[in-house]
Design an enzyme around this catalytic site. Structure first.
Site, PDB file in Angstrom:
ATOM      1  N   GLU A 156     -62.957 -37.168  70.930  1.00 36.97           N
ATOM      2  CA  GLU A 156     -63.995 -36.190  70.042  1.00 36.97           C
ATOM      3  C   GLU A 156     -65.069 -36.962  69.714  1.00 36.97           C
ATOM      4  O   GLU A 156     -65.110 -37.557  68.592  1.00 36.97           O
ATOM      5  CB  GLU A 156     -62.993 -35.648  69.065  1.00 36.97           C
ATOM      6  CG  GLU A 156     -63.524 -34.315  68.342  1.00 36.97           C
ATOM      7  CD  GLU A 156     -64.801 -34.597  67.099  1.00 36.97           C
ATOM      8  OE1 GLU A 156     -65.987 -34.947  67.551  1.00 36.97           O
ATOM      9  OE2 GLU A 156     -64.337 -34.707  66.177  1.00 36.97           O
ATOM     10  N   GLU A 165     -74.912 -40.180  65.779  1.00 33.38           N
ATOM     11  CA  GLU A 165     -73.895 -41.385  65.784  1.00 33.38           C
ATOM     12  C   GLU A 165     -73.759 -42.076  67.183  1.00 33.38           C
ATOM     13  O   GLU A 165     -73.352 -43.097  67.461  1.00 33.38           O
ATOM     14  CB  GLU A 165     -72.652 -41.182  65.273  1.00 33.38           C
ATOM     15  CG  GLU A 165     -72.534 -40.770  63.827  1.00 33.38           C
ATOM     16  CD  GLU A 165     -71.239 -40.800  63.300  1.00 33.38           C
ATOM     17  OE1 GLU A 165     -70.303 -40.115  63.864  1.00 33.38           O
ATOM     18  OE2 GLU A 165     -71.038 -41.092  62.160  1.00 33.38           O
TER      19      GLU A 165
END
Length: 365
Positions: A156, A165
């Protein structure tokens, strides 16, 4: 499409470190449950290791759209997992690893850089999977697996604006190093879309607020606020135009460079209205399974912890039904901090009541 209301009392979502003040508010007070003695981390430690704190994992696990889609994709396809070796990249609490073992996997290697791995190891043990799941703490780029290859990779990895990120880089590294030829990735497709919205009430509260603060001109902060995308729940009724894709990723074949993109788009207005900003959301799909399944973070779909990402413009754009607004959006990791994203938006519009040619730079951090 019917609008789903946001559930009440939804925890504030973030995939970023907590501030020291926020962490203090999360710390136990007198008369509350005592922190285990072996937990000597401080707020400063949590700041640099936000995923060590249980709150962010609680939020993700309670996101049923996210978690149940993964659960269904894995458990409904035991023929894919039977006697297979699985790698869980960024395992967190190891919930995906446990789903994989339930589906019949021979073994799962679950990797996470955060110290949440300590709790994951206890969770795995308590649920009787210690002989089937090996937990490894470290960066995927730095660790070695005790096997030469894996059959299935689950992760995920998605962040706000899909790419925040830069965890996709890690998934690609793991894929290229360990996944067998013809192997399976969950999920294997991701698409991000953009649309325009009328959001004057929220913009006034978040951005225009700085024009007059108790009689003081605080517009220097407004200039900063305008350059930061806002992650929030967008009311589906606020969407003024259609939505078009701006990036389409095949996780089986994409490269790290594909995460830096530039895309032209044209949006058509559904009604006479004003445009205060642009809304980005994404969809993910599991297409290598018997019956493809996926989820969307669209404002028209059920709430997810990713919410939507809004790029505000300073001046409202007056648009009429049927008119088209053109744009070019580009995105790349920030040079100083690859977790952050540098986003550029260039808008051109020649409408009957408004003309615009403006470029805005944003930084998602």
């Amino acid at each position: 499409m019917a609008e789903d209301k946001e559930p009440e009392n939804v925890a504030i979502s973030r995939k970023r470190p907590y501030s020291p003040l926020e962490l203090q508010s999360l710390s136990p007070e007198k008369n509350e449950q005592v922190v285990p003695k072996n937990d000597d981390r401080t707020s400063k430690d949590y700041y640099f290791d936000s995923y060590a704190h249980h709150a962010i994992h609680e939020e993700m696990l309670k996101d049923e759209v996210r978690t149940r889609t993964y659960q269904s994709a894995i458990l409904d396809n035991p023929h894919l997992f039977e006697d297979k070796i699985v790698l869980d990249v960024g395992c967190g609490t190891a919930v995906l690893a446990m789903f994989a073992i339930q589906a019949g996997a021979k073994h799962c290697y679950a990797v996470d850089c955060s110290s949440i791995i300590d709790q994951a190891r206890l969770i795995v043990e308590k649920n009787g999977f210690s002989d089937k799941i090996t937990l490894i703490q470290g960066k995927i780029e730095d660790i070695e697996l005790p096997v030469e290859s894996v059959d299935i990779l689950v992760s995920e990895w998605m962040g706000y604006f899909l790419l925040y990120e830069s965890m996709l880089d890690t998934v690609i590294f793991a894929r290229d190093k360990w996944l067998i030829q013809g192997g399976i990735i969950f999920p294997d497709k991701a698409i991000m879309y953009i649309s325009a919205l009328e959001d004057s009430t929220v913009k006034r509260d978040r951005i225009d607020f700085w024009n007059d603060v108790y009689g003081f001109d605080m517009t220097p902060i407004k200039d900063v606020a305008l350059c930061e995308p806002v992650v929030d729940v967008v009311d589906a009724k606020a969407i003024v135009t259609d939505a078009v894709p701006i990036i389409d990723l095949d996780i089986l074949t994409c490269t790290k460079e594909d995460a830096s993109f530039a895309s032209d788009f044209v949006l058509r207005a559904h009604r006479n209205d004003f445009i205060n900003g642009f809304c980005a959301y994404f969809e993910c799909a599991f297409t290598q399974v018997h019956k493809p399944i996926g989820f969307s973070t669209s404002p028209f779909c059920r709430y997810t912890h990713w919410k939507q990402t809004v790029l505000y413009v300073e001046d409202a754009i007056t648009i009429c039904e049927g008119e088209k607004i053109c744009g070019r959006i580009s995105c790349k990791p920030n040079k100083k901090n690859r977790r952050d994203l540098d986003i550029s938006l260039h808008i051109t519009f020649q409408g009957s009541r408004c003309q615009v040619d403006k470029k805005v730079n944003f930084r998602l951090r």
